[in-house]
Scaffold this motif. Sequence first.
Motif, mmCIF file in Angstrom:
data_model
loop_
_atom_site.group_PDB
_atom_site.id
_atom_site.type_symbol
_atom_site.label_atom_id
_atom_site.label_comp_id
_atom_site.label_asym_id
_atom_site.label_seq_id
_atom_site.Cartn_x
_atom_site.Cartn_y
_atom_site.Cartn_z
ATOM 1 N N TRP A 1 25.592 93.614 73.267
ATOM 2 C CA TRP A 1 24.040 94.026 72.896
ATOM 3 C C TRP A 1 24.004 95.431 72.464
ATOM 4 O O TRP A 1 23.254 95.728 71.624
ATOM 5 C CB TRP A 1 23.280 93.711 73.838
ATOM 6 N N CYS B 1 24.508 84.932 60.475
ATOM 7 C CA CYS B 1 23.383 85.855 60.259
ATOM 8 C C CYS B 1 24.067 87.094 59.680
ATOM 9 O O CYS B 1 25.080 87.835 60.073
ATOM 10 C CB CYS B 1 22.534 86.250 61.466
ATOM 11 N N HIS C 1 32.152 91.306 66.417
ATOM 12 C CA HIS C 1 31.472 90.862 65.262
ATOM 13 C C HIS C 1 31.936 89.705 65.009
ATOM 14 O O HIS C 1 31.092 88.990 64.260
ATOM 15 C CB HIS C 1 31.764 91.906 63.918
ATOM 16 N N ARG D 1 26.162 81.561 68.517
ATOM 17 C CA ARG D 1 27.109 82.978 68.616
ATOM 18 C C ARG D 1 25.984 83.961 68.984
ATOM 19 O O ARG D 1 24.910 84.036 68.228
ATOM 20 C CB ARG D 1 27.961 83.282 67.646
ATOM 21 N N ARG D 2 26.461 84.734 70.088
ATOM 22 C CA ARG D 2 25.357 85.852 70.189
ATOM 23 C C ARG D 2 25.296 86.741 69.098
ATOM 24 O O ARG D 2 26.521 86.843 68.517
ATOM 25 C CB ARG D 2 25.907 86.828 71.731
ATOM 26 N N PRO D 3 24.676 87.580 69.075
ATOM 27 C CA PRO D 3 23.510 87.979 69.733
ATOM 28 C C PRO D 3 22.223 86.686 69.666
ATOM 29 O O PRO D 3 21.066 87.215 70.084
ATOM 30 C CB PRO D 3 22.947 89.196 69.361
ATOM 31 N N VAL D 4 22.576 85.846 69.166
ATOM 32 C CA VAL D 4 21.278 84.724 68.889
ATOM 33 C C VAL D 4 21.375 83.887 70.084
ATOM 34 O O VAL D 4 22.358 83.631 70.485
ATOM 35 C CB VAL D 4 21.229 84.025 67.506
ATOM 36 N N CYS D 5 20.357 83.786 70.722
ATOM 37 C CA CYS D 5 20.189 83.230 71.933
ATOM 38 C C CYS D 5 19.091 81.749 71.618
ATOM 39 O O CYS D 5 19.048 80.722 72.288
ATOM 40 C CB CYS D 5 19.479 83.695 73.231
ATOM 41 N N HIS E 1 16.854 86.227 66.063
ATOM 42 C CA HIS E 1 17.291 87.378 66.774
ATOM 43 C C HIS E 1 16.452 88.526 66.414
ATOM 44 O O HIS E 1 15.722 89.245 67.164
ATOM 45 C CB HIS E 1 18.706 87.902 66.773
ATOM 46 N N GLU E 2 16.258 88.779 64.997
ATOM 47 C CA GLU E 2 15.418 89.818 64.239
ATOM 48 C C GLU E 2 15.086 89.182 62.883
ATOM 49 O O GLU E 2 15.698 88.353 62.451
ATOM 50 C CB GLU E 2 16.423 90.967 64.092
ATOM 51 N N PRO F 1 28.138 94.096 57.473
ATOM 52 C CA PRO F 1 28.953 93.737 58.522
ATOM 53 C C PRO F 1 29.561 92.369 58.622
ATOM 54 O O PRO F 1 30.503 92.016 59.452
ATOM 55 C CB PRO F 1 28.003 94.074 59.796
ATOM 56 N N MET F 2 29.202 91.633 57.671
ATOM 57 C CA MET F 2 29.948 90.214 57.743
ATOM 58 C C MET F 2 31.249 90.212 56.764
ATOM 59 O O MET F 2 32.016 89.262 56.847
ATOM 60 C CB MET F 2 29.055 89.207 56.923
ATOM 61 N N ARG G 1 25.506 83.347 65.028
ATOM 62 C CA ARG G 1 25.551 82.174 64.288
ATOM 63 C C ARG G 1 24.777 80.790 64.767
ATOM 64 O O ARG G 1 24.461 80.906 66.076
ATOM 65 C CB ARG G 1 27.044 81.450 64.552
ATOM 66 N N LYS H 1 22.978 90.018 59.732
ATOM 67 C CA LYS H 1 22.649 91.620 60.350
ATOM 68 C C LYS H 1 23.856 91.683 61.763
ATOM 69 O O LYS H 1 24.409 92.826 61.600
ATOM 70 C CB LYS H 1 21.268 91.401 60.834
ATOM 71 N N HIS H 2 23.815 90.746 62.441
ATOM 72 C CA HIS H 2 24.592 90.850 63.557
ATOM 73 C C HIS H 2 25.858 89.702 64.002
ATOM 74 O O HIS H 2 26.321 89.776 64.958
ATOM 75 C CB HIS H 2 23.903 91.186 64.881
ATOM 76 N N ASN H 3 25.922 89.184 62.877
ATOM 77 C CA ASN H 3 26.972 88.052 62.737
ATOM 78 C C ASN H 3 26.678 86.958 63.809
ATOM 79 O O ASN H 3 27.583 86.170 64.175
ATOM 80 C CB ASN H 3 28.459 88.614 63.095
#
Lengths: 106, 368
Positions: free
Chosen positions: B132, A66, B102, A82-86, A49-50, B291-292, A72, A68-70
């Motif tokens: 997003w 991850c 989250h 799990r989003r935001p990874v696609c 994602h990033e 954030p985890m 998976r 950064k934005h959780n």
Amino acid sequence: MSIAQWVEACAAEEIEVEDVIRFDYGDRTFAIYRTENSKYYASDGYCTHEPVHLADGLVMGDVIECPKHNGRFDIPTGAAKRRPVCIALKTYPVKIEEGKVLIQID
Amino acid sequence: MASNPHKRDYSITGPENQRAQERGLATAEWYTSPIPRQRLKELMKRKDGPAIRDTFIWFGSLALVGLIAYQTWGTWWAVPAFLVYGILYATPGDSRWHECGHGTAFKTPWMNEVIYQIASFMVLRSATPWRWSHARHHTDTIIVGRDPEIITERPPVWKILLMQIFHLYGGPVELKRVILHVFGRLDKQEREYIPASEYGKTFWEARVYAFVILGVIAACIYTGSILPAMFIFLPSFYGGAVVILFGITQHLGLHEDVLDHRLNTRTVYMNPIFRFLYWNMNYHTEHHMFPMVPYHALPQLHQEMKHDCPAASPSLWAALKEVVAALIKQKDNPAYVIERPLPDTARPYVYGIRQDGDEAAVTNGTAS
Ligand code: FES
């Protein structure tokens, strides 16, 4: 075309059960995992994602989250779970020899 | 209309987006406080128990207060009863939306998703677009031109803040978007952060929202009363006061365009009732940095990192006073920010991007 080669990443003991470490090789970065059932896996070290190090993430069972934005990933297959990874993670074959973790990189 | 040359464009589709990227502020590496990995792993541990308990308490109290509100309908007692119902509907709606978004509140993924979808509707935030938008907020926290979740710009737009007490700014914007989504379209801003692969999901969720809202309207017409809407849909508006009071404490009055959450995010001590409603999001610096860590472990995370952070605001009231005073100053001086001293035990603030091995970024100078 590059030829696949086995590279020693670390001692098997270095990674705890349900954990992940970062392994840098040349200008590439990998993540090496030991899952809940003590199996070892390897993938690219950055989230798709990033550009964040997955080694700072959390291993839960067969999943890496991850930091950064959780987002998976499924560790054995690299599939995005799990989003935001696609986009799936690229994974690499792993074997343990004489207590060392070897990964096959191309 | 003459434009003010000093006024920045906060939209994420304007020139500030490009500027932030050129300055290395977009998708940058952020400062984190030193916490031993082992301890962090303990804090990151997921559990279902606390969130299941809290969800039962939440829906149980909503049902109870809802019953009282129903019985008082037609009397003046309905005013306080529905006010409490609305606050109980929207405030945990906001924090449950956040935590489940989250994916950290529950250990079990589907539980996070179910509560995320329900809470998103309750606070009228389209579930997928806001997932997003929030990811971007975490990537580029309070970076002008990048973060779509900056509550108000500098100088502040008071009208927006006041309207938000009843969700009258964000609510209509969101309803307009829902209508666009129903017809398979997105607004320009959303295209900035929602990938094309998520469009279909966005459109179907909007159709479900529209179906529920139309169902509530039909129930109102059928019963000849707005009572059904007082329980579903309207609380997103009349219950919004505490959402905005909590929300403005998170970042307002602090720095923009920095890469250290200690500079742009505020932690506030709150009483147990507020912490229940807010699901510990008052530990906001901690949440942004890690954030985890699930909501139930944030008080412990705070203990681990407070030696490295400015002092927390002692209460919600103190934080609100600080925010409002800063906003008043920013009206005449948009560059004004609250400078918060670090304790002696802390590492210095990080204002800008880190160059390779560069100490220059780690200074106590101010960012521009
Ligand atoms: S960087 Fe990994 S989920 Fe966003």
